[in-house]
Design a protein around this motif. Structure first.
Motif, PDB file in Angstrom:
ATOM      1  N   TRP A   1      20.027  15.356  10.115  1.00  0.00           N
ATOM      2  CA  TRP A   1      20.258  16.761  10.395  1.00  0.00           C
ATOM      3  C   TRP A   1      19.142  17.268  11.286  1.00  0.00           C
ATOM      4  CZ3 TRP A   1      24.875  17.595   8.328  1.00  0.00           C
ATOM      5  CH2 TRP A   1      25.214  16.958   7.139  1.00  0.00           C
ATOM      6  N   LEU A   2      19.471  18.248  12.085  1.00  0.00           N
ATOM      7  CA  LEU A   2      18.430  18.908  12.848  1.00  0.00           C
ATOM      8  C   LEU A   2      17.511  19.682  11.901  1.00  0.00           C
ATOM      9  CD1 LEU A   2      20.379  20.374  15.889  1.00  0.00           C
ATOM     10  CD2 LEU A   2      18.638  18.608  15.965  1.00  0.00           C
ATOM     11  N   ARG A   3      16.223  19.530  12.113  1.00  0.00           N
ATOM     12  CA  ARG A   3      15.234  20.297  11.358  1.00  0.00           C
ATOM     13  C   ARG A   3      14.255  20.904  12.359  1.00  0.00           C
ATOM     14  NH1 ARG A   3      12.448  16.965   6.787  1.00  0.00           N
ATOM     15  NH2 ARG A   3      11.773  19.076   6.227  1.00  0.00           N
ATOM     16  N   SER A   4      13.858  22.120  12.109  1.00  0.00           N
ATOM     17  CA  SER A   4      13.001  22.821  13.056  1.00  0.00           C
ATOM     18  C   SER A   4      11.685  22.068  13.279  1.00  0.00           C
ATOM     19  CB  SER A   4      12.699  24.230  12.556  1.00  0.00           C
ATOM     20  OG  SER A   4      11.766  24.859  13.417  1.00  0.00           O
ATOM     21  N   PRO A   5      11.330  21.819  14.544  1.00  0.00           N
ATOM     22  CA  PRO A   5      10.039  21.176  14.840  1.00  0.00           C
ATOM     23  C   PRO A   5       8.930  22.187  15.097  1.00  0.00           C
ATOM     24  CG  PRO A   5      11.332  21.292  16.831  1.00  0.00           C
ATOM     25  CD  PRO A   5      12.162  21.968  15.748  1.00  0.00           C
ATOM     26  N   VAL A   6       9.242  23.480  14.981  1.00  0.00           N
ATOM     27  CA  VAL A   6       8.297  24.504  15.423  1.00  0.00           C
ATOM     28  C   VAL A   6       7.020  24.505  14.579  1.00  0.00           C
ATOM     29  CG1 VAL A   6       7.941  26.979  15.737  1.00  0.00           C
ATOM     30  CG2 VAL A   6      10.123  25.930  16.402  1.00  0.00           C
ATOM     31  N   GLY A   7       7.166  24.487  13.238  1.00  0.00           N
ATOM     32  CA  GLY A   7       5.984  24.510  12.387  1.00  0.00           C
ATOM     33  C   GLY A   7       5.082  23.316  12.620  1.00  0.00           C
ATOM     34  N   LEU A   8       5.668  22.122  12.641  1.00  0.00           N
ATOM     35  CA  LEU A   8       4.876  20.917  12.896  1.00  0.00           C
ATOM     36  C   LEU A   8       4.297  20.928  14.304  1.00  0.00           C
ATOM     37  CD1 LEU A   8       6.932  18.032  11.236  1.00  0.00           C
ATOM     38  CD2 LEU A   8       4.582  18.690  10.707  1.00  0.00           C
ATOM     39  N   GLY A   9       5.079  21.456  15.243  1.00  0.00           N
ATOM     40  CA  GLY A   9       4.587  21.519  16.614  1.00  0.00           C
ATOM     41  C   GLY A   9       3.341  22.380  16.732  1.00  0.00           C
ATOM     42  N   TRP A  10       3.361  23.557  16.112  1.00  0.00           N
ATOM     43  CA  TRP A  10       2.199  24.432  16.164  1.00  0.00           C
ATOM     44  C   TRP A  10       1.013  23.834  15.406  1.00  0.00           C
ATOM     45  CZ3 TRP A  10       1.157  27.779  19.603  1.00  0.00           C
ATOM     46  CH2 TRP A  10       2.164  28.528  20.214  1.00  0.00           C
ATOM     47  N   ALA A  11       1.278  23.141  14.293  1.00  0.00           N
ATOM     48  CA  ALA A  11       0.188  22.484  13.559  1.00  0.00           C
ATOM     49  C   ALA A  11      -0.464  21.415  14.426  1.00  0.00           C
ATOM     50  CB  ALA A  11       0.719  21.882  12.261  1.00  0.00           C
ATOM     51  N   THR A  12       0.364  20.664  15.152  1.00  0.00           N
ATOM     52  CA  THR A  12      -0.159  19.618  16.025  1.00  0.00           C
ATOM     53  C   THR A  12      -0.961  20.223  17.171  1.00  0.00           C
ATOM     54  OG1 THR A  12       1.798  18.286  15.514  1.00  0.00           O
ATOM     55  CG2 THR A  12       0.463  17.588  17.377  1.00  0.00           C
ATOM     56  N   VAL A  13      -0.425  21.294  17.762  1.00  0.00           N
ATOM     57  CA  VAL A  13      -1.141  21.960  18.850  1.00  0.00           C
ATOM     58  C   VAL A  13      -2.479  22.517  18.362  1.00  0.00           C
ATOM     59  CG1 VAL A  13      -1.073  23.965  20.387  1.00  0.00           C
ATOM     60  CG2 VAL A  13       0.927  22.482  20.186  1.00  0.00           C
ATOM     61  N   ALA A  14      -2.491  23.086  17.153  1.00  0.00           N
ATOM     62  CA  ALA A  14      -3.733  23.633  16.610  1.00  0.00           C
ATOM     63  C   ALA A  14      -4.782  22.544  16.426  1.00  0.00           C
ATOM     64  CB  ALA A  14      -3.449  24.328  15.279  1.00  0.00           C
ATOM     65  N   LEU A  15      -4.368  21.382  15.907  1.00  0.00           N
ATOM     66  CA  LEU A  15      -5.323  20.287  15.715  1.00  0.00           C
ATOM     67  C   LEU A  15      -5.794  19.726  17.054  1.00  0.00           C
ATOM     68  CD1 LEU A  15      -3.868  18.378  12.645  1.00  0.00           C
ATOM     69  CD2 LEU A  15      -6.087  19.493  12.810  1.00  0.00           C
ATOM     70  N   LEU A  16      -4.901  19.659  18.021  1.00  0.00           N
ATOM     71  CA  LEU A  16      -5.307  19.195  19.349  1.00  0.00           C
ATOM     72  C   LEU A  16      -6.267  20.197  19.989  1.00  0.00           C
ATOM     73  CD1 LEU A  16      -1.895  17.798  20.615  1.00  0.00           C
ATOM     74  CD2 LEU A  16      -3.980  16.469  20.232  1.00  0.00           C
ATOM     75  N   GLY A  17      -6.045  21.484  19.733  1.00  0.00           N
ATOM     76  CA  GLY A  17      -6.994  22.482  20.215  1.00  0.00           C
ATOM     77  C   GLY A  17      -8.350  22.323  19.557  1.00  0.00           C
ATOM     78  N   LEU A  18      -8.349  22.017  18.254  1.00  0.00           N
ATOM     79  CA  LEU A  18      -9.609  21.757  17.555  1.00  0.00           C
ATOM     80  C   LEU A  18     -10.280  20.519  18.128  1.00  0.00           C
ATOM     81  CD1 LEU A  18     -11.601  22.374  15.281  1.00  0.00           C
ATOM     82  CD2 LEU A  18     -10.137  21.042  13.736  1.00  0.00           C
ATOM     83  N   ALA A  19      -9.479  19.494  18.426  1.00  0.00           N
ATOM     84  CA  ALA A  19     -10.042  18.278  19.028  1.00  0.00           C
ATOM     85  C   ALA A  19     -10.676  18.590  20.378  1.00  0.00           C
ATOM     86  CB  ALA A  19      -8.952  17.224  19.189  1.00  0.00           C
ATOM     87  N   ALA A  20     -10.029  19.448  21.159  1.00  0.00           N
ATOM     88  CA  ALA A  20     -10.590  19.829  22.454  1.00  0.00           C
ATOM     89  C   ALA A  20     -11.911  20.575  22.268  1.00  0.00           C
ATOM     90  CB  ALA A  20      -9.589  20.690  23.222  1.00  0.00           C
ATOM     91  N   ALA A  21     -11.980  21.450  21.259  1.00  0.00           N
ATOM     92  CA  ALA A  21     -13.218  22.184  20.994  1.00  0.00           C
ATOM     93  C   ALA A  21     -14.348  21.235  20.587  1.00  0.00           C
ATOM     94  CB  ALA A  21     -12.977  23.228  19.902  1.00  0.00           C
ATOM     95  N   VAL A  22     -14.010  20.252  19.751  1.00  0.00           N
ATOM     96  CA  VAL A  22     -15.017  19.270  19.335  1.00  0.00           C
ATOM     97  C   VAL A  22     -15.467  18.428  20.533  1.00  0.00           C
ATOM     98  CG1 VAL A  22     -15.395  17.209  17.917  1.00  0.00           C
ATOM     99  CG2 VAL A  22     -14.226  19.201  16.944  1.00  0.00           C
ATOM    100  N   ASP A  23     -14.528  18.081  21.405  1.00  0.00           N
ATOM    101  CA  ASP A  23     -14.895  17.326  22.605  1.00  0.00           C
ATOM    102  C   ASP A  23     -15.807  18.139  23.509  1.00  0.00           C
ATOM    103  OD1 ASP A  23     -13.449  15.040  21.928  1.00  0.00           O
ATOM    104  OD2 ASP A  23     -11.608  15.769  22.855  1.00  0.00           O
ATOM    105  N   LEU A  24     -15.555  19.445  23.594  1.00  0.00           N
ATOM    106  CA  LEU A  24     -16.425  20.305  24.394  1.00  0.00           C
ATOM    107  C   LEU A  24     -17.831  20.334  23.802  1.00  0.00           C
ATOM    108  CD1 LEU A  24     -16.794  22.291  26.707  1.00  0.00           C
ATOM    109  CD2 LEU A  24     -15.978  24.113  25.195  1.00  0.00           C
TER     110      LEU A  24
END
Length: 265
Positions: free
Chosen positions: A49-72
């Motif tokens: 069944w289709l399940r919304s990817p929005v919540g997981l997508g934003w969680a992934t983006v948030a962690l990638l943003g945190l990774a970018a901050a740590v890299d900076l």
């Protein structure tokens, strides 16, 4: 008449899709739908069944943003270490320089530890997100995938094939999730994958060099290279976040549009 998409359930009287496949948002099985293995046609075949990817997508983006901050943060720590090791290599061993050296050692150690922790968290959530969008893509295009679903996980850890399987899986999901007659271009996915490969190859090579550095001059030289590697990690995290956000939005838009009925003859 069986549904033309899943071939499991009867199509609605006024269409070619069953109630499950025709759900516009499609994020869950409709009430009253028969589960797989219930004795209906195709019983025993896994039903997705289709399940919304929005919540997981934003969680992934948030962690990638945190990774970018740590890299900076790591880039800044690398620069400070590069600066102070340059002074040490030039023969300056005063108390102020030694204090700066101690500070830079603490900062680079913190950066390395934070990068490892955030990388592990990103890897777990990214793969969960990728599994979700892959399952959704199988609803959009059941025959549009070159690898079995298990490769969503195995493709990252099996030697050699890990160099291209994840990219191929994402490309198939991307094409299946595109809205319109033609899939969107693959430039963003290709840039993301190129940066991912570079961060792995360059990072491992430079980490080995840094482990062998002993003198102040050698540490100074390898720190400059590590600064470049951390900047590359930063770029890879940002591009990955854009790619995840774009693909998540594509799937959400396609699910909300619902199935397109064939034109009347």
């Amino acid at each position: 008449m069986l549904c033309s998409r899943c071939h499991h359930f009867e199509a609605a009287p006024d269409g070619v899709l069953c109630t499950a496949c025709a759900t516009p948002a499609g994020f869950a099985a409709p009430p009253g739908a028969a589960p797989p293995g219930s004795g209906m046609p195709g019983a025993g075949t896994p039903k997705v069944w289709l399940r919304s990817p929005v919540g997981l997508g934003w969680a992934t983006v948030a962690l990638l943003g945190l990774a970018a901050a740590v890299d900076l943060f790591a880039v800044v720590a690398d620069y400070l270490r590069y600066d102070v090791t340059g002074d040490l290599a030039a023969g300056d061993s005063g108390a102020a320089v030694l204090d700066r050296a101690d500070t830079s050692d603490v900062l680079t150690g913190l950066a390395a530890g934070a990068q490892l922790v955030v990388l592990l968290a990103c890897a777990v959530v990214f793969v969960i997100w990728l599994w979700r969008v892959r399952v959704n893509a199988e609803v959009f295009a059941p025959d549009g995938h070159r690898q079995a679903r298990g490769w969503v996980i195995a493709g990252w850890i099996v030697p050699f094939v890990s160099l291209w399987y994840p990219r191929r899986i994402v490309l198939d999901v991307w094409d299946a999730s595109s809205v319109g007659d033609r899939p969107r271009g693959h430039a963003l996915v290709n840039v993301w994958w190129t940066l991912w490969l570079l961060t792995n190859v360059v990072g491992r090579f430079l980490a080995n060099l840094a482990g062998e550095a002993e003198t102040s001059q050698e540490i100074h030289d390898t720190t400059r290279q590590l600064l470049f590697a951390d900047a590359l990690d930063l770029a890879a995290a940002l591009v990955a976040a854009v790619m995840v956000l774009r693909l998540t939005r594509m799937q959400d838009e396609k699910a909300r549009r619902g199935p397109t009925a064939p034109a009347a003859v």
